[in-house]
Scaffold this motif. Structure first.
Motif, PDB file in Angstrom:
ATOM      1  N   ILE A   1      -1.799  11.754   4.346  1.00 52.42           N
ATOM      2  CA  ILE A   1      -1.325  12.095   3.006  1.00 52.42           C
ATOM      3  C   ILE A   1      -0.318  11.038   2.525  1.00 52.42           C
ATOM      4  CG2 ILE A   1      -0.176  13.878   1.619  1.00 52.42           C
ATOM      5  CD1 ILE A   1      -0.875  15.870   3.914  1.00 52.42           C
ATOM      6  N   SER A   2      -0.436  10.629   1.266  1.00 54.30           N
ATOM      7  CA  SER A   2       0.515   9.664   0.702  1.00 54.30           C
ATOM      8  C   SER A   2       1.916  10.272   0.645  1.00 54.30           C
ATOM      9  CB  SER A   2       0.083   9.254  -0.698  1.00 54.30           C
ATOM     10  OG  SER A   2      -1.176   8.623  -0.649  1.00 54.30           O
ATOM     11  N   ALA A   3       2.917   9.403   0.611  1.00 55.20           N
ATOM     12  CA  ALA A   3       4.316   9.829   0.624  1.00 55.20           C
ATOM     13  C   ALA A   3       4.873   9.826  -0.788  1.00 55.20           C
ATOM     14  CB  ALA A   3       5.126   8.882   1.509  1.00 55.20           C
TER      15      ALA A   3
ATOM     16  N   VAL B   1       0.482  10.823  -8.062  1.00 51.73           N
ATOM     17  CA  VAL B   1      -0.785  10.286  -7.538  1.00 51.73           C
ATOM     18  C   VAL B   1      -0.805   8.786  -7.808  1.00 51.73           C
ATOM     19  CG1 VAL B   1      -2.204  12.371  -7.703  1.00 51.73           C
ATOM     20  CG2 VAL B   1      -2.054  10.840  -9.666  1.00 51.73           C
ATOM     21  N   GLU B   2      -1.603   8.064  -7.008  1.00 49.98           N
ATOM     22  CA  GLU B   2      -1.614   6.610  -7.084  1.00 49.98           C
ATOM     23  C   GLU B   2      -2.136   6.125  -8.443  1.00 49.98           C
ATOM     24  OE1 GLU B   2      -2.819   8.486  -4.741  1.00 49.98           O
ATOM     25  OE2 GLU B   2      -2.156   7.780  -2.769  1.00 49.98           O
ATOM     26  N   SER B   3      -1.939   4.822  -8.653  1.00 44.03           N
ATOM     27  CA  SER B   3      -2.345   4.216  -9.919  1.00 44.03           C
ATOM     28  C   SER B   3      -3.853   4.293 -10.123  1.00 44.03           C
ATOM     29  CB  SER B   3      -1.896   2.751  -9.948  1.00 44.03           C
ATOM     30  OG  SER B   3      -2.464   2.039  -8.870  1.00 44.03           O
TER      31      SER B   3
ATOM     32  N   SER C   1     -13.034   9.952   4.012  1.00 39.92           N
ATOM     33  CA  SER C   1     -11.870  10.742   4.431  1.00 39.92           C
ATOM     34  C   SER C   1     -10.616   9.908   4.271  1.00 39.92           C
ATOM     35  CB  SER C   1     -12.001  11.182   5.883  1.00 39.92           C
ATOM     36  OG  SER C   1     -10.782  11.770   6.300  1.00 39.92           O
ATOM     37  N   HIS C   2      -9.698  10.408   3.507  1.00 42.28           N
ATOM     38  CA  HIS C   2      -8.501   9.658   3.145  1.00 42.28           C
ATOM     39  C   HIS C   2      -7.515  10.718   2.714  1.00 42.28           C
ATOM     40  CE1 HIS C   2      -7.268   5.517   2.447  1.00 42.28           C
ATOM     41  NE2 HIS C   2      -6.585   5.918   1.401  1.00 42.28           N
ATOM     42  N   TYR C   3      -6.267  10.410   2.636  1.00 48.59           N
ATOM     43  CA  TYR C   3      -5.272  11.380   2.178  1.00 48.59           C
ATOM     44  C   TYR C   3      -5.393  12.687   2.965  1.00 48.59           C
ATOM     45  CZ  TYR C   3      -5.941   8.289  -1.833  1.00 48.59           C
ATOM     46  OH  TYR C   3      -6.094   7.202  -2.640  1.00 48.59           O
ATOM     47  N   ALA C   4      -5.703  12.599   4.253  1.00 48.75           N
ATOM     48  CA  ALA C   4      -6.116  13.798   4.975  1.00 48.75           C
ATOM     49  C   ALA C   4      -4.965  14.473   5.707  1.00 48.75           C
ATOM     50  CB  ALA C   4      -7.208  13.431   5.973  1.00 48.75           C
TER      51      ALA C   4
ATOM     52  N   PRO D   1       0.855  -1.183   0.000  1.00 50.18           N
ATOM     53  CA  PRO D   1       0.000   0.000   0.000  1.00 50.18           C
ATOM     54  C   PRO D   1       0.894   1.237   0.000  1.00 50.18           C
ATOM     55  CG  PRO D   1       0.220  -0.800   2.228  1.00 50.18           C
ATOM     56  CD  PRO D   1       1.049  -1.722   1.349  1.00 50.18           C
ATOM     57  N   SER D   2       0.296   2.407  -0.112  1.00 51.48           N
ATOM     58  CA  SER D   2       1.091   3.629  -0.032  1.00 51.48           C
ATOM     59  C   SER D   2       1.744   3.712   1.355  1.00 51.48           C
ATOM     60  CB  SER D   2       0.196   4.836  -0.303  1.00 51.48           C
ATOM     61  OG  SER D   2      -0.965   4.791   0.495  1.00 51.48           O
ATOM     62  N   ALA D   3       2.976   4.266   1.387  1.00 53.70           N
ATOM     63  CA  ALA D   3       3.809   4.201   2.594  1.00 53.70           C
ATOM     64  C   ALA D   3       3.561   5.396   3.506  1.00 53.70           C
ATOM     65  CB  ALA D   3       5.282   4.117   2.194  1.00 53.70           C
ATOM     66  N   ASN D   4       2.307   5.497   3.993  1.00 55.13           N
ATOM     67  CA  ASN D   4       1.926   6.584   4.893  1.00 55.13           C
ATOM     68  C   ASN D   4       1.106   5.994   6.032  1.00 55.13           C
ATOM     69  OD1 ASN D   4       0.062   6.414   2.319  1.00 55.13           O
ATOM     70  ND2 ASN D   4      -1.246   6.938   4.048  1.00 55.13           N
ATOM     71  N   PRO D   5       1.081   6.653   7.193  1.00 53.19           N
ATOM     72  CA  PRO D   5       0.165   6.177   8.233  1.00 53.19           C
ATOM     73  C   PRO D   5      -1.264   6.199   7.689  1.00 53.19           C
ATOM     74  CG  PRO D   5       1.690   7.825   9.112  1.00 53.19           C
ATOM     75  CD  PRO D   5       1.863   7.826   7.613  1.00 53.19           C
TER      76      PRO D   5
HETATM   77 MG    MG Z   1      -3.108   4.843   0.209  1.00 49.17          MG
END
Ligand code: MG
Ligand code: TXA
Length: 318
Positions: free
Chosen positions: A152-154, A181-183, A230-233, A144-148
Protein backbone atom coordinates in the motif's frame (compact mmCIF):
# COMPACT_ATOMS: atom_id res chain seq x y z
CA UNK A 1 23.70 -1.03 0.94
CA UNK A 2 21.52 -3.28 3.08
CA UNK A 3 23.10 -2.46 6.41
CA UNK A 4 20.51 -0.94 8.73
CA UNK A 5 20.66 2.83 9.00
CA UNK A 6 19.11 5.33 11.33
CA UNK A 7 16.21 6.97 9.53
CA UNK A 8 16.08 10.63 10.58
CA UNK A 9 12.65 12.20 11.03
CA UNK A 10 12.95 15.75 9.66
CA UNK A 11 10.60 18.65 10.33
CA UNK A 12 9.26 20.43 7.22
CA UNK A 13 10.98 23.69 8.22
CA UNK A 14 14.03 25.39 6.70
CA UNK A 15 16.49 23.32 8.77
CA UNK A 16 14.75 20.03 7.94
CA UNK A 17 14.66 20.86 4.24
CA UNK A 18 18.36 21.80 4.28
CA UNK A 19 19.23 18.50 5.96
CA UNK A 20 17.10 16.55 3.47
CA UNK A 21 18.75 18.36 0.55
CA UNK A 22 22.24 17.66 1.97
CA UNK A 23 21.43 13.94 2.35
CA UNK A 24 20.17 13.82 -1.25
CA UNK A 25 23.27 15.67 -2.49
CA UNK A 26 25.34 12.99 -0.70
CA UNK A 27 23.57 10.27 -2.72
CA UNK A 28 21.08 9.21 -0.04
CA UNK A 29 17.34 8.49 -0.25
CA UNK A 30 14.86 10.71 1.60
CA UNK A 31 11.06 10.36 1.72
CA UNK A 32 9.08 13.57 1.23
CA UNK A 33 5.40 14.52 1.05
CA UNK A 34 3.69 15.35 -2.21
CA UNK A 35 0.04 16.27 -2.66
CA UNK A 36 -0.64 12.68 -3.84
CA UNK A 37 1.43 10.25 -1.72
CA UNK A 38 4.87 10.31 -0.05
CA UNK A 39 7.70 9.88 -2.55
CA UNK A 40 11.11 8.27 -1.94
CA UNK A 41 13.49 10.74 -3.50
CA UNK A 42 17.06 10.55 -4.78
CA UNK A 43 19.11 12.56 -7.30
CA UNK A 44 17.94 11.32 -10.72
CA UNK A 45 21.43 11.95 -12.21
CA UNK A 46 23.23 9.72 -9.69
CA UNK A 47 22.96 6.03 -10.59
CA UNK A 48 24.01 4.65 -7.22
CA UNK A 49 21.57 6.97 -5.42
CA UNK A 50 18.76 5.74 -7.70
CA UNK A 51 19.85 2.12 -7.19
CA UNK A 52 19.39 2.79 -3.48
CA UNK A 53 15.70 3.55 -4.11
CA UNK A 54 15.19 0.11 -5.67
CA UNK A 55 17.11 -1.53 -2.82
CA UNK A 56 15.12 0.25 -0.10
CA UNK A 57 11.77 -0.60 -1.71
CA UNK A 58 12.79 -4.14 -2.61
CA UNK A 59 11.57 -3.56 -6.15
CA UNK A 60 11.99 -6.84 -8.00
CA UNK A 61 12.86 -5.28 -11.33
CA UNK A 62 13.86 -1.92 -12.66
CA UNK A 63 10.61 -0.14 -13.39
CA UNK A 64 10.79 3.41 -14.68
CA UNK A 65 10.50 6.18 -12.09
CA UNK A 66 8.91 9.62 -12.22
CA UNK A 67 11.30 12.60 -12.19
CA UNK A 68 10.07 15.47 -10.00
CA UNK A 69 11.00 19.02 -10.93
CA UNK A 70 10.67 22.43 -9.28
CA UNK A 71 9.47 24.20 -12.43
CA UNK A 72 7.85 23.32 -15.75
CA UNK A 73 10.68 25.00 -17.72
CA UNK A 74 13.08 22.33 -16.43
CA UNK A 75 11.02 19.64 -18.19
CA UNK A 76 11.64 21.21 -21.58
CA UNK A 77 15.40 20.68 -21.06
CA UNK A 78 14.94 16.95 -20.44
CA UNK A 79 12.21 15.87 -22.87
CA UNK A 80 10.62 16.90 -26.17
CA UNK A 81 8.12 19.61 -25.32
CA UNK A 82 5.28 19.84 -27.84
CA UNK A 83 2.53 22.45 -27.47
CA UNK A 84 0.26 19.76 -25.99
CA UNK A 85 2.68 19.26 -23.10
CA UNK A 86 2.97 23.00 -22.55
CA UNK A 87 -0.83 23.28 -22.53
CA UNK A 88 -1.27 20.52 -19.95
CA UNK A 89 1.57 21.96 -17.84
CA UNK A 90 -0.09 25.39 -17.85
CA UNK A 91 -3.35 23.92 -16.60
CA UNK A 92 -2.24 21.20 -14.22
CA UNK A 93 1.27 22.02 -12.93
CA UNK A 94 2.15 22.24 -10.20
CA UNK A 95 -0.17 19.32 -9.45
CA UNK A 96 -0.93 15.59 -9.69
CA UNK A 97 -0.29 15.11 -13.44
CA UNK A 98 2.70 13.15 -14.79
CA UNK A 99 3.60 13.37 -18.48
CA UNK A 100 5.67 10.77 -20.34
CA UNK A 101 7.61 12.23 -23.29
CA UNK A 102 10.62 11.29 -25.47
CA UNK A 103 14.00 12.02 -23.84
CA UNK A 104 16.19 14.73 -25.31
CA UNK A 105 19.91 14.36 -26.00
CA UNK A 106 22.13 15.42 -23.12
CA UNK A 107 19.39 14.94 -20.54
CA UNK A 108 21.75 13.66 -17.85
CA UNK A 109 19.15 11.38 -16.23
CA UNK A 110 20.60 7.98 -15.40
CA UNK A 111 19.17 4.99 -17.23
CA UNK A 112 18.01 3.29 -14.02
CA UNK A 113 15.37 6.02 -13.81
CA UNK A 114 14.00 5.28 -17.27
CA UNK A 115 14.63 1.52 -17.02
CA UNK A 116 16.36 1.91 -20.36
CA UNK A 117 13.31 3.38 -22.15
CA UNK A 118 13.74 6.36 -24.47
CA UNK A 119 10.97 8.23 -22.69
CA UNK A 120 10.86 9.97 -19.31
CA UNK A 121 8.01 10.60 -16.86
CA UNK A 122 8.09 14.15 -15.44
CA UNK A 123 5.97 16.00 -12.93
CA UNK A 124 6.02 19.27 -10.95
CA UNK A 125 4.40 18.55 -7.57
CA UNK A 126 2.23 21.15 -5.85
CA UNK A 127 2.93 20.27 -2.21
CA UNK A 128 4.80 23.22 -0.65
CA UNK A 129 7.28 20.95 1.16
CA UNK A 130 8.04 19.02 -2.03
CA UNK A 131 8.47 22.32 -3.87
CA UNK A 132 10.81 23.66 -1.17
CA UNK A 133 12.88 20.46 -1.24
CA UNK A 134 13.17 20.56 -5.04
CA UNK A 135 14.34 24.18 -4.91
CA UNK A 136 16.86 23.41 -2.14
CA UNK A 137 18.24 20.37 -4.01
CA UNK A 138 18.37 22.18 -7.33
CA UNK A 139 18.29 18.70 -8.89
CA UNK A 140 15.74 16.49 -10.63
CA UNK A 141 14.49 13.98 -8.04
CA UNK A 142 13.52 10.46 -9.03
CA UNK A 143 10.78 9.41 -6.62
CA UNK A 144 8.49 6.41 -6.63
CA UNK A 145 5.88 6.08 -3.90
CA UNK A 146 7.59 5.57 -0.51
CA UNK A 147 6.34 2.06 0.26
CA UNK A 148 7.91 -1.40 0.06
CA UNK A 149 7.40 -2.76 -3.46
CA UNK A 150 3.88 -3.98 -4.20
CA UNK A 151 2.43 -2.78 -0.90
CA UNK A 152 0.00 0.00 0.00
CA UNK A 153 1.27 3.51 -0.83
CA UNK A 154 2.19 5.79 2.06
CA UNK A 155 0.09 8.89 2.70
CA UNK A 156 1.50 9.73 6.17
CA UNK A 157 5.04 9.83 7.63
CA UNK A 158 4.01 6.96 9.93
CA UNK A 159 3.20 4.77 6.90
CA UNK A 160 6.64 5.55 5.45
CA UNK A 161 8.33 4.71 8.71
CA UNK A 162 6.40 1.46 9.12
CA UNK A 163 7.53 0.30 5.67
CA UNK A 164 11.02 1.73 5.23
CA UNK A 165 12.50 2.52 8.69
CA UNK A 166 16.21 1.68 8.77
CA UNK A 167 16.32 1.42 4.95
CA UNK A 168 16.39 5.13 4.05
CA UNK A 169 18.30 8.16 5.36
CA UNK A 170 15.37 10.37 6.29
CA UNK A 171 11.69 11.24 6.20
CA UNK A 172 10.52 14.83 5.74
CA UNK A 173 7.46 14.46 7.96
CA UNK A 174 4.62 16.80 7.08
CA UNK A 175 1.33 15.10 7.89
CA UNK A 176 -1.14 13.42 5.55
CA UNK A 177 -1.13 13.93 1.77
CA UNK A 178 -4.19 15.94 0.67
CA UNK A 179 -5.05 14.13 -2.59
CA UNK A 180 -4.25 10.60 -1.43
CA UNK A 181 -3.93 8.75 -4.77
CA UNK A 182 -0.99 8.93 -7.16
CA UNK A 183 -0.77 11.29 -10.10
CA UNK A 184 -2.61 10.74 -13.36
CA UNK A 185 -0.08 9.62 -16.00
CA UNK A 186 -0.47 10.76 -19.63
CA UNK A 187 1.85 9.59 -22.39
CA UNK A 188 2.32 12.04 -25.26
CA UNK A 189 3.51 10.84 -28.66
CA UNK A 190 3.09 13.28 -31.52
CA UNK A 191 -0.43 14.56 -31.10
CA UNK A 192 -1.75 11.44 -29.33
CA UNK A 193 -2.32 11.57 -25.57
CA UNK A 194 -2.82 8.26 -23.79
CA UNK A 195 -3.89 7.87 -20.18
CA UNK A 196 -1.40 5.36 -18.73
CA UNK A 197 -2.70 5.53 -15.16
CA UNK A 198 -5.86 7.00 -13.61
CA UNK A 199 -4.97 9.30 -10.73
CA UNK A 200 -5.43 12.53 -8.86
CA UNK A 201 -6.67 14.55 -11.85
CA UNK A 202 -9.88 13.24 -13.38
CA UNK A 203 -9.68 12.10 -16.99
CA UNK A 204 -12.54 14.43 -17.94
CA UNK A 205 -10.66 17.49 -16.71
CA UNK A 206 -7.69 16.67 -18.96
CA UNK A 207 -9.93 15.92 -21.94
CA UNK A 208 -11.66 19.25 -21.46
CA UNK A 209 -8.35 21.11 -21.69
CA UNK A 210 -7.20 19.03 -24.68
CA UNK A 211 -10.57 19.39 -26.40
CA UNK A 212 -10.22 15.71 -27.35
CA UNK A 213 -10.58 12.31 -25.71
CA UNK A 214 -7.56 10.60 -24.17
CA UNK A 215 -6.77 7.24 -25.73
CA UNK A 216 -6.21 4.06 -23.74
CA UNK A 217 -3.10 1.91 -23.91
CA UNK A 218 -3.89 -0.89 -26.34
CA UNK A 219 -0.64 -2.66 -26.26
CA UNK A 220 0.87 -4.98 -23.68
CA UNK A 221 4.26 -3.38 -24.38
CA UNK A 222 3.35 -0.31 -22.32
CA UNK A 223 5.75 -0.60 -19.44
CA UNK A 224 3.83 0.82 -16.54
CA UNK A 225 4.46 -0.98 -13.28
CA UNK A 226 1.34 0.70 -11.99
CA UNK A 227 -0.09 -1.85 -14.44
CA UNK A 228 1.35 -4.85 -12.61
CA UNK A 229 -1.87 -6.64 -11.75
CA UNK A 230 -1.21 -7.00 -8.03
CA UNK A 231 -0.04 -3.72 -6.60
CA UNK A 232 -1.00 -1.54 -3.66
CA UNK A 233 -1.71 -4.82 -1.89
CA UNK A 234 -2.53 -5.21 1.79
CA UNK A 235 -1.51 -8.45 3.49
CA UNK A 236 -5.16 -9.46 3.90
CA UNK A 237 -7.57 -10.61 1.15
CA UNK A 238 -9.73 -7.87 -0.40
CA UNK A 239 -13.32 -8.42 -1.67
CA UNK A 240 -14.77 -5.66 -3.86
CA UNK A 241 -18.33 -4.37 -4.44
CA UNK A 242 -19.51 -5.75 -1.11
CA UNK A 243 -22.87 -4.50 0.11
CA UNK A 244 -22.17 -5.74 3.66
CA UNK A 245 -19.35 -7.50 5.52
CA UNK A 246 -19.52 -11.27 5.90
CA UNK A 247 -18.64 -12.98 9.18
CA UNK A 248 -14.96 -12.44 10.00
CA UNK A 249 -14.48 -9.56 7.54
CA UNK A 250 -13.79 -5.91 8.26
CA UNK A 251 -15.65 -3.41 6.07
CA UNK A 252 -14.35 -0.41 4.14
CA UNK A 253 -17.43 1.70 3.52
CA UNK A 254 -18.43 4.51 1.18
CA UNK A 255 -21.55 6.60 1.68
CA UNK A 256 -24.04 6.39 4.55
CA UNK A 257 -23.55 2.75 5.46
CA UNK A 258 -22.30 0.89 8.48
CA UNK A 259 -18.62 0.01 8.11
CA UNK A 260 -15.48 -0.56 10.17
CA UNK A 261 -13.98 2.48 8.46
CA UNK A 262 -15.68 4.75 5.94
CA UNK A 263 -13.89 6.43 3.01
CA UNK A 264 -16.53 9.15 2.96
CA UNK A 265 -19.83 8.87 4.85
CA UNK A 266 -21.26 11.61 2.61
CA UNK A 267 -20.12 9.88 -0.60
CA UNK A 268 -17.54 12.54 -1.53
CA UNK A 269 -14.96 11.04 -3.94
CA UNK A 270 -12.28 13.65 -3.13
CA UNK A 271 -12.51 12.82 0.56
CA UNK A 272 -12.53 9.10 -0.29
CA UNK A 273 -9.30 9.38 -2.32
CA UNK A 274 -7.60 11.24 0.52
CA UNK A 275 -8.58 8.49 2.99
CA UNK A 276 -8.01 5.45 0.75
CA UNK A 277 -4.50 4.29 1.62
CA UNK A 278 -4.64 5.34 5.31
CA UNK A 279 -7.85 3.33 5.79
CA UNK A 280 -6.38 0.31 3.96
CA UNK A 281 -3.30 0.47 6.23
CA UNK A 282 -5.52 0.53 9.34
CA UNK A 283 -7.79 -2.30 8.17
CA UNK A 284 -4.78 -4.36 7.09
CA UNK A 285 -3.35 -4.03 10.61
CA UNK A 286 -6.52 -5.74 11.93
CA UNK A 287 -5.40 -8.91 10.13
CA UNK A 288 -8.83 -9.84 8.72
CA UNK A 289 -10.18 -10.05 5.15
CA UNK A 290 -11.41 -6.68 3.89
CA UNK A 291 -14.82 -6.16 2.25
CA UNK A 292 -15.04 -2.95 0.20
CA UNK A 293 -18.27 -1.11 -0.64
CA UNK A 294 -18.95 -0.18 -4.29
CA UNK A 295 -17.39 3.12 -5.40
CA UNK A 296 -18.86 4.99 -8.41
CA UNK A 297 -16.69 4.73 -11.55
CA UNK A 298 -16.55 8.48 -12.21
CA UNK A 299 -14.11 11.34 -11.56
CA UNK A 300 -11.61 10.35 -8.84
CA UNK A 301 -13.64 7.15 -8.37
CA UNK A 302 -11.79 5.70 -11.38
CA UNK A 303 -8.41 6.09 -9.68
CA UNK A 304 -9.82 4.73 -6.41
CA UNK A 305 -11.34 1.68 -8.16
CA UNK A 306 -8.11 1.09 -10.11
CA UNK A 307 -6.13 0.91 -6.84
CA UNK A 308 -8.80 -1.27 -5.18
CA UNK A 309 -8.86 -3.74 -8.11
CA UNK A 310 -5.10 -4.13 -7.84
CA UNK A 311 -5.32 -4.53 -4.06
CA UNK A 312 -7.85 -7.34 -4.64
CA UNK A 313 -5.96 -9.08 -7.47
CA UNK A 314 -4.25 -12.46 -6.97
CA UNK A 315 -0.78 -11.78 -5.59
CA UNK A 316 2.11 -11.87 -8.02
CA UNK A 317 4.46 -12.71 -5.20
CA UNK A 318 6.97 -9.86 -5.06
MG1 MG B 1 3.83 3.05 -6.30
O1 TXA C 1 1.82 10.72 -7.48
C1 TXA C 1 2.77 10.10 -7.93
O2 TXA C 1 2.93 9.90 -9.15
C2 TXA C 1 3.77 9.53 -6.91
C3 TXA C 1 4.44 10.70 -6.21
C4 TXA C 1 5.54 10.28 -5.29
O3 TXA C 1 4.89 11.63 -7.16
N1 TXA C 1 4.75 8.69 -7.55
C5 TXA C 1 4.47 7.43 -8.02
O4 TXA C 1 5.56 6.74 -8.51
O5 TXA C 1 3.36 6.96 -8.00
P1 TXA C 1 5.58 5.16 -8.79
O6 TXA C 1 6.98 4.78 -9.09
O7 TXA C 1 4.92 4.43 -7.68
O8 TXA C 1 4.80 5.01 -10.13
C6 TXA C 1 5.44 5.45 -11.30
C7 TXA C 1 4.60 5.10 -12.50
C8 TXA C 1 4.69 3.65 -12.83
O9 TXA C 1 3.40 3.12 -13.08
C9 TXA C 1 5.54 3.67 -14.10
O10 TXA C 1 5.26 2.64 -14.95
C10 TXA C 1 5.19 4.98 -14.71
O11 TXA C 1 5.09 5.84 -13.62
N2 TXA C 1 6.29 5.42 -15.59
C11 TXA C 1 7.42 6.02 -15.23
N3 TXA C 1 8.20 6.25 -16.29
C12 TXA C 1 7.53 5.81 -17.36
C13 TXA C 1 7.79 5.78 -18.76
N4 TXA C 1 8.92 6.25 -19.28
N5 TXA C 1 6.86 5.22 -19.56
C14 TXA C 1 5.70 4.74 -19.06
N6 TXA C 1 5.39 4.75 -17.74
C15 TXA C 1 6.29 5.27 -16.91
Amino acid sequence: MNTARITQILAPDAAGIQTAAALIAAGQQVAFPTETVYGLGADARNASAVAGIYAAKGRPSFNPLIVHLARAEQAAALVDWPETAALLARHFWPGPLTMVLPLKDGHGICSLVTAGLDTLAVRVPAHPTAAALLRACDAPLAAPSANPSGRISATTPEHVRAGLDGRIAGILADGPCPVGVESTIVGITGTTCTQLRAGGIARGAIEEVLGAPLTDPTDASITAPGQLTSHYAPGAAVRLNAETARAGEVMLGFGPKEATLNLSPTGDLTEAAANLFAHLHLLDAMGKPIAVAPIPEQGLGRAINDRLRRAAAPRTGD
